[in-house]
Scaffold this active site. Structure first.
Site, PDB file in Angstrom:
ATOM      1  N   THR A  70      21.881  35.901  15.598  1.00  0.00           N
ATOM      2  CA  THR A  70      23.112  35.448  14.589  1.00  0.00           C
ATOM      3  C   THR A  70      24.408  35.604  15.112  1.00  0.00           C
ATOM      4  OG1 THR A  70      21.656  36.601  12.968  1.00  0.00           O
ATOM      5  CG2 THR A  70      23.982  36.482  12.202  1.00  0.00           C
ATOM      6  N   ASN A 149      11.598  29.149  10.676  1.00  0.00           N
ATOM      7  CA  ASN A 149      10.840  30.485  10.686  1.00  0.00           C
ATOM      8  C   ASN A 149       9.852  30.886   9.384  1.00  0.00           C
ATOM      9  OD1 ASN A 149      13.526  30.103   9.551  1.00  0.00           O
ATOM     10  ND2 ASN A 149      13.164  32.215   9.016  1.00  0.00           N
ATOM     11  N   GLN A 177      12.821  30.687  17.145  1.00  0.00           N
ATOM     12  CA  GLN A 177      11.070  31.064  16.968  1.00  0.00           C
ATOM     13  C   GLN A 177      10.378  30.167  18.250  1.00  0.00           C
ATOM     14  OE1 GLN A 177       9.740  32.884  14.861  1.00  0.00           O
ATOM     15  NE2 GLN A 177      11.506  33.461  13.321  1.00  0.00           N
ATOM     16  N   SER A 197      16.883  35.542  20.312  1.00  0.00           N
ATOM     17  CA  SER A 197      17.026  36.879  20.000  1.00  0.00           C
ATOM     18  C   SER A 197      15.776  37.606  20.800  1.00  0.00           C
ATOM     19  CB  SER A 197      16.648  37.256  18.489  1.00  0.00           C
ATOM     20  OG  SER A 197      17.685  37.523  17.981  1.00  0.00           O
ATOM     21  N   HIS A 199      14.177  40.349  20.185  1.00  0.00           N
ATOM     22  CA  HIS A 199      13.089  40.993  19.538  1.00  0.00           C
ATOM     23  C   HIS A 199      12.120  40.417  18.875  1.00  0.00           C
ATOM     24  CE1 HIS A 199      14.388  40.340  15.206  1.00  0.00           C
ATOM     25  NE2 HIS A 199      15.626  40.151  15.739  1.00  0.00           N
ATOM     26  N   THR A 235      30.833  45.952  26.418  1.00  0.00           N
ATOM     27  CA  THR A 235      29.773  46.542  27.371  1.00  0.00           C
ATOM     28  C   THR A 235      28.590  45.936  27.200  1.00  0.00           C
ATOM     29  OG1 THR A 235      31.550  48.350  27.691  1.00  0.00           O
ATOM     30  CG2 THR A 235      29.286  48.421  28.623  1.00  0.00           C
ATOM     31  N   CYS A 320      14.958  38.157   7.738  1.00  0.00           N
ATOM     32  CA  CYS A 320      16.133  38.215   8.102  1.00  0.00           C
ATOM     33  C   CYS A 320      17.022  37.989   7.038  1.00  0.00           C
ATOM     34  CB  CYS A 320      16.248  37.130   9.471  1.00  0.00           C
ATOM     35  SG  CYS A 320      14.861  37.235  10.429  1.00  0.00           S
TER      36      CYS A 320
HETATM   37  N1  PLP Z   1      17.000  31.666  13.681  1.00  0.00           N
HETATM   38  C1  PLP Z   1      15.925  31.772  13.250  1.00  0.00           C
HETATM   39  C2  PLP Z   1      15.096  30.579  13.051  1.00  0.00           C
HETATM   40  C3  PLP Z   1      15.362  33.112  12.612  1.00  0.00           C
HETATM   41  O1  PLP Z   1      14.219  32.923  12.556  1.00  0.00           O
HETATM   42  C4  PLP Z   1      16.145  34.232  12.727  1.00  0.00           C
HETATM   43  C5  PLP Z   1      15.543  35.314  12.410  1.00  0.00           C
HETATM   44  O2  PLP Z   1      14.493  35.409  11.947  1.00  0.00           O
HETATM   45  C6  PLP Z   1      17.634  34.103  13.046  1.00  0.00           C
HETATM   46  C7  PLP Z   1      18.016  32.771  13.383  1.00  0.00           C
HETATM   47  C8  PLP Z   1      18.336  35.281  13.225  1.00  0.00           C
HETATM   48  O3  PLP Z   1      18.002  36.319  14.337  1.00  0.00           O
HETATM   49  P1  PLP Z   1      18.514  37.802  14.360  1.00  0.00           P
HETATM   50  O4  PLP Z   1      18.150  38.151  13.011  1.00  0.00           O
HETATM   51  O5  PLP Z   1      17.599  38.189  15.703  1.00  0.00           O
HETATM   52  O6  PLP Z   1      19.998  37.540  14.572  1.00  0.00           O
END
Ligand code: PLP
Length: 374
Positions: A70, A149, A177, A197, A199, A235, A320
């Site tokens: 994000t 997603n 994704q 990301s 995670h 940091t 999300c």
């Molecule tokens: N973009 C896509 C396609 C996503 O699926 C997501 C989260 O599911 C994001 C952006 C945002 O990722 P984050 O919540 O790790 O910032």
């Protein structure tokens, strides 16, 4: 517990979680400090950057660490406005993540830019010609997700990227994704920027990565101490980036094996949905870990709760976003009947999903769906 919400987030592997904890305890110096302890952390950070660059066939100078996708998305979209010159328009799609859509909404309200959203076809995939038709002399940036997603639909990002490069329009790819799901190469998709990301591919939360092609215009979003070559102050999270780099390398190395195994599971889940008179909202051209499905007459939260009581965790759409609205807007954009769109669930697997997990899910779907229909 059987977890089928991997598009929302993934678990870390135990050895990486242990190593992460060890790094937090033992390698805690600031990588920007001058002493040898700090220099050691700086080496960890640069090694992580090199590893990520290698896994994605890019250059370490093109990799920047942030806190999440994000933030990366906000950075790219907000920075692009500073380079637009007299141009005014960003083109995107109506099925982007809210990180893109809400940032554009905010930019439109706070600056002189406008944006156009292109809708997908009924299968959730955006047509190349339809999107390119919206790209005119006023357009300075296109922001497109590689993979949706909510449905898992793969978008034609390579063809679009190639054409945008010819037209000299900057291209941001939301690659969140893709990692570990499809092979991804930022050079052959002609993107100038990409966001992801850790995670989402079994790395830690709190680590985002921004790819910025060398030579692509960029200004910092977060200013301060000048970390990340002056582009993203604050940091750095050394343990997080070190573990994210290993998680990414493993995810990329396993992509082929896991995606063909998950394709087989995806077929079984789709068949089950159809046997239960459900509708599969995931197209053929999708990543193999995702099945989005709707059952007429059953609201998604009711099915999610019923499955959850049986020990199966599936998503409604996008965790999300805020808990309520999820990704229904994606299914609405595809023209899905609203009763089906509001009743959709998203089943998303990871490379750690087993055949037993899938058999358990199928058994519970067969038990709960008929009960909820009556
Ligand atoms: N973009 C896509 C396609 C996503 O699926 C997501 C989260 O599911 C994001 C952006 C945002 O990722 P984050 O919540 O790790 O910032």
């Amino acid at each position: 517990m059987r977890y089928f919400d991997n598009n929302a987030t993934t678990k870390m592997e135990s050895d990486l979680a242990e190593r992460f904890a060890k790094l937090c305890v033992e390698e805690y110096a600031n990588p920007n400090s001058m002493h040898s302890f700090g220099l050691r952390e700086a080496r960890y950070l640069e090694e992580a950057r090199r590893k990520i660059a290698r896994s994605l066939s890019s250059d370490p100078r093109e990799i920047y660490f942030t806190s999440c996708a994000t933030e990366s998305i906000n950075w790219i979209l907000r920075s692009s406005v500073l380079f637009k010159g007299r141009k005014k328009r960003i083109v995107t799609t109506s099925i982007e993540h809210k990180a893109v859509l809400n940032t554009l909404k905010d930019l439109k309200a706070s600056s002189d830019i406008d944006y156009t959203t292109v809708g997908p076809e009924r299968n959730g995939i955006v047509k190349v010609a339809k999107l390119l038709d919206e790209v005119d002399e006023e357009t300075f940036l296109v922001s497109l997700m590689a993979v949706n997603n909510v449905t898992g639909a793969i978008q034609p990002y390579e063809e679009i990227g190639e054409e945008l490069r010819k037209r000299n329009v900057l291209f941001h790819l939301d690659a969140v994704q893709t990692i570990g799901k499809i092979p991804i190469d930022f050079v052959s998709c002609f993107c100038d920027y990409a966001s992801f990301s850790a995670h989402k591919f079994h790395g830690p939360k709190g680590v985002g990565v921004t790819y910025i092609r060398q030579g692509a215009p960029i200004r910092p979003l977060i200013t301060g101490g000048g970390q990340e070559r002056g582009m993203r102050s604050g940091t750095q999270n050394v343990p997080g980036t070190a573990i994210a780099a290993t998680a990414l390398q493993r995810a990329v190395e396993c992509t082929q094996e896991s995606s063909s195994r998950l394709r087989e599971y995806q077929h079984r889940i789709k068949e089950t949905v159809e046997e239960l008179d459900g509708v599969v909202n995931t197209p053929e051209n999708s990543i193999s870990n995702t099945v989005n499905a709707s059952f007429a007459g059953i609201r998604s939260e009711v099915l999610v709760n019923a499955l959850s009581e049986e020990g199966v965790f599936v998503g409604t759409s996008s965790a999300c976003s805020s808990r309520g609205d999820g990704g229904q807007y994606v299914l609405d954009s595809m023209g899905l009947d609203s009763s089906l769109a509001s009743g959709s669930i998203r089943i998303s697997m990871s490379r750690f999903t087993t055949e037993e997990d899938v058999a358990f899910l199928i058994e519970k779907l067969k038990k709960t769906v008929p009960l909820l229909k009556f």
